[in-house]
Scaffold this motif. Structure first.
Motif, mmCIF file in Angstrom:
data_model
loop_
_atom_site.group_PDB
_atom_site.id
_atom_site.type_symbol
_atom_site.label_atom_id
_atom_site.label_comp_id
_atom_site.label_asym_id
_atom_site.label_seq_id
_atom_site.Cartn_x
_atom_site.Cartn_y
_atom_site.Cartn_z
ATOM 1 N N PRO A 107 15.834 13.225 -9.008
ATOM 2 C CA PRO A 107 16.944 12.731 -8.194
ATOM 3 C C PRO A 107 17.553 13.772 -7.275
ATOM 4 N N SER A 108 17.297 15.036 -7.532
ATOM 5 C CA SER A 108 17.899 16.072 -6.702
ATOM 6 C C SER A 108 17.127 16.311 -5.409
ATOM 7 N N GLU A 109 15.914 15.742 -5.342
ATOM 8 C CA GLU A 109 15.097 15.985 -4.164
ATOM 9 C C GLU A 109 15.354 14.940 -3.087
ATOM 10 N N SER A 110 15.075 15.322 -1.847
ATOM 11 C CA SER A 110 15.209 14.355 -0.762
ATOM 12 C C SER A 110 14.136 13.293 -0.893
ATOM 13 N N ARG A 111 14.436 12.110 -0.402
ATOM 14 C CA ARG A 111 13.481 11.022 -0.500
ATOM 15 C C ARG A 111 12.300 11.277 0.428
ATOM 16 N N ALA A 112 11.119 11.120 -0.130
ATOM 17 C CA ALA A 112 9.908 11.334 0.667
ATOM 18 C C ALA A 112 9.045 10.079 0.672
ATOM 19 N N ASN A 113 9.676 8.934 0.335
ATOM 20 C CA ASN A 113 8.856 7.735 0.232
ATOM 21 C C ASN A 113 8.561 7.138 1.596
ATOM 22 N N GLN A 114 7.639 6.217 1.581
ATOM 23 C CA GLN A 114 7.175 5.605 2.816
ATOM 24 C C GLN A 114 7.810 4.245 3.058
ATOM 25 N N GLY A 115 8.545 3.736 2.090
ATOM 26 C CA GLY A 115 9.061 2.388 2.201
ATOM 27 C C GLY A 115 7.963 1.369 1.936
ATOM 28 N N ILE A 116 8.362 0.107 1.828
ATOM 29 C CA ILE A 116 7.395 -0.956 1.605
ATOM 30 C C ILE A 116 6.875 -1.424 2.958
ATOM 31 N N GLN A 117 5.660 -1.036 3.273
ATOM 32 C CA GLN A 117 5.060 -1.470 4.525
ATOM 33 C C GLN A 117 4.567 -2.918 4.403
ATOM 34 N N SER A 118 4.059 -3.270 3.230
ATOM 35 C CA SER A 118 3.493 -4.601 3.056
ATOM 36 C C SER A 118 3.300 -4.881 1.578
ATOM 37 N N ARG A 119 3.551 -6.130 1.186
ATOM 38 C CA ARG A 119 3.227 -6.583 -0.168
ATOM 39 C C ARG A 119 1.949 -7.423 -0.133
ATOM 40 N N ARG A 120 1.142 -7.198 0.869
ATOM 41 C CA ARG A 120 -0.082 -7.989 1.046
ATOM 42 C C ARG A 120 -0.992 -7.868 -0.174
ATOM 43 N N PHE A 121 -1.040 -6.690 -0.775
ATOM 44 C CA PHE A 121 -1.818 -6.485 -1.991
ATOM 45 C C PHE A 121 -1.048 -5.552 -2.902
ATOM 46 N N SER A 122 -0.894 -5.936 -4.158
ATOM 47 C CA SER A 122 -0.196 -5.077 -5.118
ATOM 48 C C SER A 122 -0.880 -5.151 -6.473
ATOM 49 N N VAL A 123 -0.616 -4.126 -7.288
ATOM 50 C CA VAL A 123 -1.106 -4.085 -8.663
ATOM 51 C C VAL A 123 0.082 -4.353 -9.578
ATOM 52 N N ALA A 124 -0.073 -5.312 -10.461
ATOM 53 C CA ALA A 124 1.038 -5.803 -11.275
ATOM 54 C C ALA A 124 1.566 -4.744 -12.236
ATOM 55 N N ASP B 254 -8.216 -1.425 1.209
ATOM 56 C CA ASP B 254 -7.666 -0.971 2.493
ATOM 57 C C ASP B 254 -8.484 -1.499 3.667
ATOM 58 N N ARG B 255 -9.805 -1.485 3.511
ATOM 59 C CA ARG B 255 -10.673 -1.929 4.606
ATOM 60 C C ARG B 255 -10.665 -3.451 4.748
ATOM 61 N N GLN B 256 -10.787 -4.144 3.611
ATOM 62 C CA GLN B 256 -10.946 -5.596 3.678
ATOM 63 C C GLN B 256 -9.634 -6.348 3.879
ATOM 64 N N LEU B 257 -8.534 -5.815 3.343
ATOM 65 C CA LEU B 257 -7.275 -6.562 3.401
ATOM 66 C C LEU B 257 -6.248 -5.968 4.361
#
Length: 335
Positions: free
Chosen positions: A5-22, A253-256
């Motif tokens: 929690p002390s570090e700055s956020r380095a995330n990319q945000g949610i670009q797409s929920r087109r494919f996810s792993v449950a 990544d390629r197909q979807l």
């Protein structure tokens, strides 16, 4: 690298929920997610479900720490007290997660007793209160994963009532496991198999709530099926198939997503995983914490049985487990 929690956020945000792993209990821990990210850069990954009690009263770092490479990454919460869920959502945001997801789908007796999971489908107003509290507390996305009903409350009208109330509270993304949950008499495993899949119910939900993002979950096994479902739904979520046959993710990544990045070979993935394993061992961790998640990498590949034996049996007998891991890489060759 570990997020704290002390570090700055380095995330990319949610670009797409087109494919996810449950989110899958005992499976989608941080080591599993690091491994899966080597296969797909775009798949959205979820943690195991973490209860609010575990976060508020337990070892937060154990549940929340993650490698920066795991993003885009969502934390799934189990709970039903709005103030507690809001506090945990804030922790998720502080730790750099891209999304916080509320579990309204788990059918196990243990979580029912704590008003967690699928039983909440019988209490749509409470779920709406939970979502509103979380949304008021954070700026990251708040989503819900749910069933199409529970025994005793499994009509389509009741499903629409649930989604409608939760949507009014500010949730715009729903991941729908297209089975009902039977809360008495079936184990969690049976609840993933016995109630029939009803994709048509989820499809009707998307038609009736076109402004909402609807992600389909349940029984999907191939990328061909994913492409078919994506003609109807905004996204697809794979669970056990993604775990037992993880190399399927190499083509995601390629197909979807239309990526031009070449799919990594199985051997390449393990070679990229090796430095991570070295760091884990240097920190006092055990090899099997990581290798248990890669046993399915050779699924459908000649020599898969020997590969699994090397990483699940031989590695425990050797004083030099990294050498055994290198042998596993050799078994895969360039495939």
């Amino acid at each position: 690298m570990t997020h704290t929690p002390s570090e700055s956020r380095a995330n990319q945000g949610i670009q797409s929920r087109r494919f996810s792993v449950a989110p899958m209990m005992d499976w989608t821990d941080r080591h599993c997610r690091f491994f899966l990210r080597l296969l797909s850069q775009h798949a959205l990954l979820y943690t195991e479900m973490v209860t609010t009690g575990a976060l508020l009263h337990g070892d937060r770092a154990r549940f929340l720490d993650h490698d920066a490479s795991e993003h885009p990454l969502a934390l799934q919460l189990g709970g039903s007290v709005p103030a507690e869920l809001a506090a945990c959502a804030k922790l998720a945001e502080d730790w750099g997660y891209d999304e916080v997801n509320l579990n309204v789908g788990c059918p196990s007796d243990r979580v029912q007793h704590n008003m967690i999971g699928a039983c909440l489908m019988g209490h749509p107003a409470l779920v709406a209160d939970c979502v509103k509290a979380m949304r008021d507390a954070v700026g990251i996305a708040v989503t819900v994963k749910h069933r199409i009903g529970i025994n005793g409350r499994d009509s389509y009208a009741e499903l629409c009532d649930f989604v409608g109330q939760v949507a009014e509270a500010g949730c715009s993304s729903f991941t729908v496991h297209a089975r009902i949950a039977i809360l008495e008499g079936l184990s969690p495993k049976e609840n993933r198999e016995v109630p029939p899949l009803r994709y048509e119910v989820a499809a009707q939900l998307k038609r009736d709530f076109p402004a909402l993002e609807v992600v389909l979950n349940g029984g999907i096994k191939t990328l061909e099926e994913c492409r078919t479902h994506l003609q109807t739904f905004d996204g697809v979520m794979l669970g056990r198939e993604a775990y037992h046959n993880p190399y399927l993710l190499a083509e995601v990544d390629r197909q979807l997503f239309g990526s031009e990045r070449a799919a990594p070979s199985r051997g390449d993935v393990l070679r990229q995983l090796r430095p991570y394993i070295e760091r884990h061992l240097a920190q006092g961790g055990a090899m099997h914490h990581i290798t248990r998640h890669v046993l399915g990498l050779a699924q459908g590949f000649h020599g898969a049985r020997r590969f699994r034996q090397v990483l699940s049996v031989d590695v425990h007998k050797s004083p030099a487990p990294l050498s055994v891991f290198d042998h596993a890489i050799e078994l895969l060759g360039t495939h």
